[in-house]
Design a protein around this motif. Sequence first.
Motif, PDB file in Angstrom:
ATOM      1  N   PRO A  47       0.593   6.905  -9.433  1.00 38.17           N
ATOM      2  CA  PRO A  47       1.352   5.766  -9.983  1.00 38.17           C
ATOM      3  C   PRO A  47       2.712   5.572  -9.309  1.00 38.17           C
ATOM      4  O   PRO A  47       3.748   5.497  -9.959  1.00 38.17           O
ATOM      5  N   MET A  48       2.699   5.506  -7.989  1.00 40.72           N
ATOM      6  CA  MET A  48       3.935   5.340  -7.226  1.00 40.72           C
ATOM      7  C   MET A  48       4.496   3.935  -7.426  1.00 40.72           C
ATOM      8  O   MET A  48       3.753   2.953  -7.410  1.00 40.72           O
ATOM      9  N   VAL A  49       5.804   3.855  -7.593  1.00 45.21           N
ATOM     10  CA  VAL A  49       6.529   2.590  -7.680  1.00 45.21           C
ATOM     11  C   VAL A  49       7.697   2.700  -6.717  1.00 45.21           C
ATOM     12  O   VAL A  49       8.535   3.591  -6.847  1.00 45.21           O
ATOM     13  N   ASN A  50       7.711   1.832  -5.724  1.00 49.22           N
ATOM     14  CA  ASN A  50       8.762   1.863  -4.701  1.00 49.22           C
ATOM     15  C   ASN A  50       8.924   3.244  -4.082  1.00 49.22           C
ATOM     16  O   ASN A  50      10.033   3.735  -3.887  1.00 49.22           O
ATOM     17  N   GLY A  51       7.799   3.901  -3.795  1.00 52.25           N
ATOM     18  CA  GLY A  51       7.818   5.180  -3.104  1.00 52.25           C
ATOM     19  C   GLY A  51       8.105   6.402  -3.947  1.00 52.25           C
ATOM     20  O   GLY A  51       8.262   7.498  -3.410  1.00 52.25           O
ATOM     21  N   ALA A  52       8.184   6.240  -5.269  1.00 55.59           N
ATOM     22  CA  ALA A  52       8.491   7.382  -6.135  1.00 55.59           C
ATOM     23  C   ALA A  52       7.640   7.335  -7.397  1.00 55.59           C
ATOM     24  O   ALA A  52       7.176   6.276  -7.817  1.00 55.59           O
ATOM     25  N   LEU A  53       7.471   8.497  -8.004  1.00 53.00           N
ATOM     26  CA  LEU A  53       6.779   8.573  -9.287  1.00 53.00           C
ATOM     27  C   LEU A  53       7.773   8.299 -10.405  1.00 53.00           C
ATOM     28  O   LEU A  53       8.803   8.979 -10.483  1.00 53.00           O
ATOM     29  N   PRO A  54       7.502   7.327 -11.281  1.00 56.28           N
ATOM     30  CA  PRO A  54       8.435   7.045 -12.375  1.00 56.28           C
ATOM     31  C   PRO A  54       8.490   8.154 -13.422  1.00 56.28           C
ATOM     32  O   PRO A  54       9.504   8.312 -14.098  1.00 56.28           O
ATOM     33  N   LEU A  55       7.405   8.912 -13.556  1.00 54.66           N
ATOM     34  CA  LEU A  55       7.339  10.046 -14.484  1.00 54.66           C
ATOM     35  C   LEU A  55       6.538  11.155 -13.819  1.00 54.66           C
ATOM     36  O   LEU A  55       5.634  10.887 -13.028  1.00 54.66           O
ATOM     37  N   VAL A  56       6.845  12.385 -14.175  1.00 52.09           N
ATOM     38  CA  VAL A  56       6.054  13.526 -13.724  1.00 52.09           C
ATOM     39  C   VAL A  56       5.743  14.395 -14.938  1.00 52.09           C
ATOM     40  O   VAL A  56       6.387  14.279 -15.984  1.00 52.09           O
ATOM     41  N   VAL A 112      -3.356  19.987 -12.985  1.00 55.71           N
ATOM     42  CA  VAL A 112      -2.206  19.460 -12.254  1.00 55.71           C
ATOM     43  C   VAL A 112      -2.711  18.482 -11.194  1.00 55.71           C
ATOM     44  O   VAL A 112      -3.840  18.601 -10.708  1.00 55.71           O
ATOM     45  N   LEU A 113      -1.870  17.506 -10.868  1.00 56.32           N
ATOM     46  CA  LEU A 113      -2.182  16.523  -9.826  1.00 56.32           C
ATOM     47  C   LEU A 113      -1.112  16.587  -8.742  1.00 56.32           C
ATOM     48  O   LEU A 113      -0.023  17.127  -8.970  1.00 56.32           O
ATOM     49  N   PRO A 114      -1.376  16.004  -7.567  1.00 55.61           N
ATOM     50  CA  PRO A 114      -0.385  16.033  -6.496  1.00 55.61           C
ATOM     51  C   PRO A 114       0.972  15.499  -6.951  1.00 55.61           C
ATOM     52  O   PRO A 114       1.047  14.537  -7.718  1.00 55.61           O
ATOM     53  N   LEU A 115       2.017  16.130  -6.482  1.00 58.04           N
ATOM     54  CA  LEU A 115       3.408  15.761  -6.759  1.00 58.04           C
ATOM     55  C   LEU A 115       3.749  15.834  -8.246  1.00 58.04           C
ATOM     56  O   LEU A 115       4.725  15.258  -8.688  1.00 58.04           O
ATOM     57  N   ASP A 116       2.933  16.503  -9.027  1.00 60.64           N
ATOM     58  CA  ASP A 116       3.084  16.614 -10.476  1.00 60.64           C
ATOM     59  C   ASP A 116       2.908  15.267 -11.176  1.00 60.64           C
ATOM     60  O   ASP A 116       3.449  15.018 -12.251  1.00 60.64           O
ATOM     61  N   ALA A 117       2.121  14.372 -10.549  1.00 57.61           N
ATOM     62  CA  ALA A 117       1.824  13.073 -11.161  1.00 57.61           C
ATOM     63  C   ALA A 117       1.021  13.274 -12.437  1.00 57.61           C
ATOM     64  O   ALA A 117       0.156  14.149 -12.508  1.00 57.61           O
ATOM     65  N   PRO A 118       1.270  12.461 -13.466  1.00 60.97           N
ATOM     66  CA  PRO A 118       0.501  12.570 -14.697  1.00 60.97           C
ATOM     67  C   PRO A 118      -0.912  11.988 -14.603  1.00 60.97           C
ATOM     68  O   PRO A 118      -1.800  12.403 -15.348  1.00 60.97           O
ATOM     69  N   VAL A 119      -1.119  11.026 -13.689  1.00 63.84           N
ATOM     70  CA  VAL A 119      -2.378  10.286 -13.626  1.00 63.84           C
ATOM     71  C   VAL A 119      -2.696   9.974 -12.165  1.00 63.84           C
ATOM     72  O   VAL A 119      -1.788   9.759 -11.345  1.00 63.84           O
ATOM     73  N   GLU A 120      -3.979   9.903 -11.860  1.00 64.13           N
ATOM     74  CA  GLU A 120      -4.471   9.463 -10.553  1.00 64.13           C
ATOM     75  C   GLU A 120      -5.745   8.666 -10.780  1.00 64.13           C
ATOM     76  O   GLU A 120      -6.565   9.049 -11.622  1.00 64.13           O
ATOM     77  N   VAL A 155       0.851  -1.184   0.000  1.00 66.08           N
ATOM     78  CA  VAL A 155       0.000   0.000   0.000  1.00 66.08           C
ATOM     79  C   VAL A 155       0.892   1.241   0.000  1.00 66.08           C
ATOM     80  O   VAL A 155       1.851   1.332   0.763  1.00 66.08           O
ATOM     81  N   VAL A 156       0.555   2.187  -0.864  1.00 66.27           N
ATOM     82  CA  VAL A 156       1.290   3.442  -0.926  1.00 66.27           C
ATOM     83  C   VAL A 156       0.908   4.285   0.280  1.00 66.27           C
ATOM     84  O   VAL A 156      -0.283   4.477   0.565  1.00 66.27           O
ATOM     85  N   ALA A 157       1.901   4.793   0.973  1.00 64.47           N
ATOM     86  CA  ALA A 157       1.645   5.646   2.132  1.00 64.47           C
ATOM     87  C   ALA A 157       0.960   6.936   1.681  1.00 64.47           C
ATOM     88  O   ALA A 157       1.326   7.510   0.649  1.00 64.47           O
ATOM     89  N   PRO A 158      -0.035   7.400   2.428  1.00 62.98           N
ATOM     90  CA  PRO A 158      -0.710   8.645   2.071  1.00 62.98           C
ATOM     91  C   PRO A 158       0.272   9.822   2.026  1.00 62.98           C
ATOM     92  O   PRO A 158       1.202   9.884   2.830  1.00 62.98           O
ATOM     93  N   VAL A 159       0.023  10.750   1.107  1.00 63.79           N
ATOM     94  CA  VAL A 159       0.861  11.943   1.010  1.00 63.79           C
ATOM     95  C   VAL A 159       0.213  13.123   1.740  1.00 63.79           C
ATOM     96  O   VAL A 159       0.754  14.224   1.723  1.00 63.79           O
ATOM     97  N   ALA A 160      -0.937  12.900   2.392  1.00 65.55           N
ATOM     98  CA  ALA A 160      -1.634  13.944   3.149  1.00 65.55           C
ATOM     99  C   ALA A 160      -2.499  13.256   4.213  1.00 65.55           C
ATOM    100  O   ALA A 160      -2.270  12.092   4.531  1.00 65.55           O
ATOM    101  N   ALA A 161      -3.514  13.945   4.712  1.00 65.87           N
ATOM    102  CA  ALA A 161      -4.351  13.448   5.807  1.00 65.87           C
ATOM    103  C   ALA A 161      -5.557  12.688   5.272  1.00 65.87           C
ATOM    104  O   ALA A 161      -6.644  13.241   5.119  1.00 65.87           O
TER     105      ALA A 161
END
Length: 153
Positions: A42-51, A137-145, A18-24
């Motif tokens: 689209p977190m992979v191992n705690g990081a975004l592969p693309l932004v 725009v999406l959180p952390l500059d993610a391309p997709v959610e 499970v990806v840890a929440p980035v907010a509350a």
Amino acid sequence: MSAIERRIFELGRELPNVVAPVAAYQPAVVSGNYVYTSGQLPMVNGALPLVGKVGAGVTAEDGKELAATCALNALAAVKSVIGDLDRVKRIVKVVGFVASDAEFTGQPGVINGASELLGQVFGDAGTHARSAVGVAVLPLDAPVEVELIAEFE
């Protein structure tokens, strides 16, 4: 390993932690026989592969693959609250957000990455209602959610 997790593995993928929440918020909550996930990046191992934005730096094909990753993260969130993905009776609804260049209009094709994966994993039970929305725009500059609602037994 559950039958659903085995199918994911047979598709050449892996159910992540499970990806840890980035907010509350909680990654998923249960109400009655439904699980509602929070939006999954689209977190992979705690990081975004693309932004960045799809259509400007991120291709639609990359966005589609990232949407599939979001769906896997959503399934991990579902599992975290019901214990076993074999309990999922149906994927009811998917909502996908695509950080889009102003000229990009292919949001449905991008979110197909999530929808197609869910169909491959759950068969007919993976067929769902859906929205695909372009956003600035999406959180952390993610391309997709992607978020989903699943019914379970």
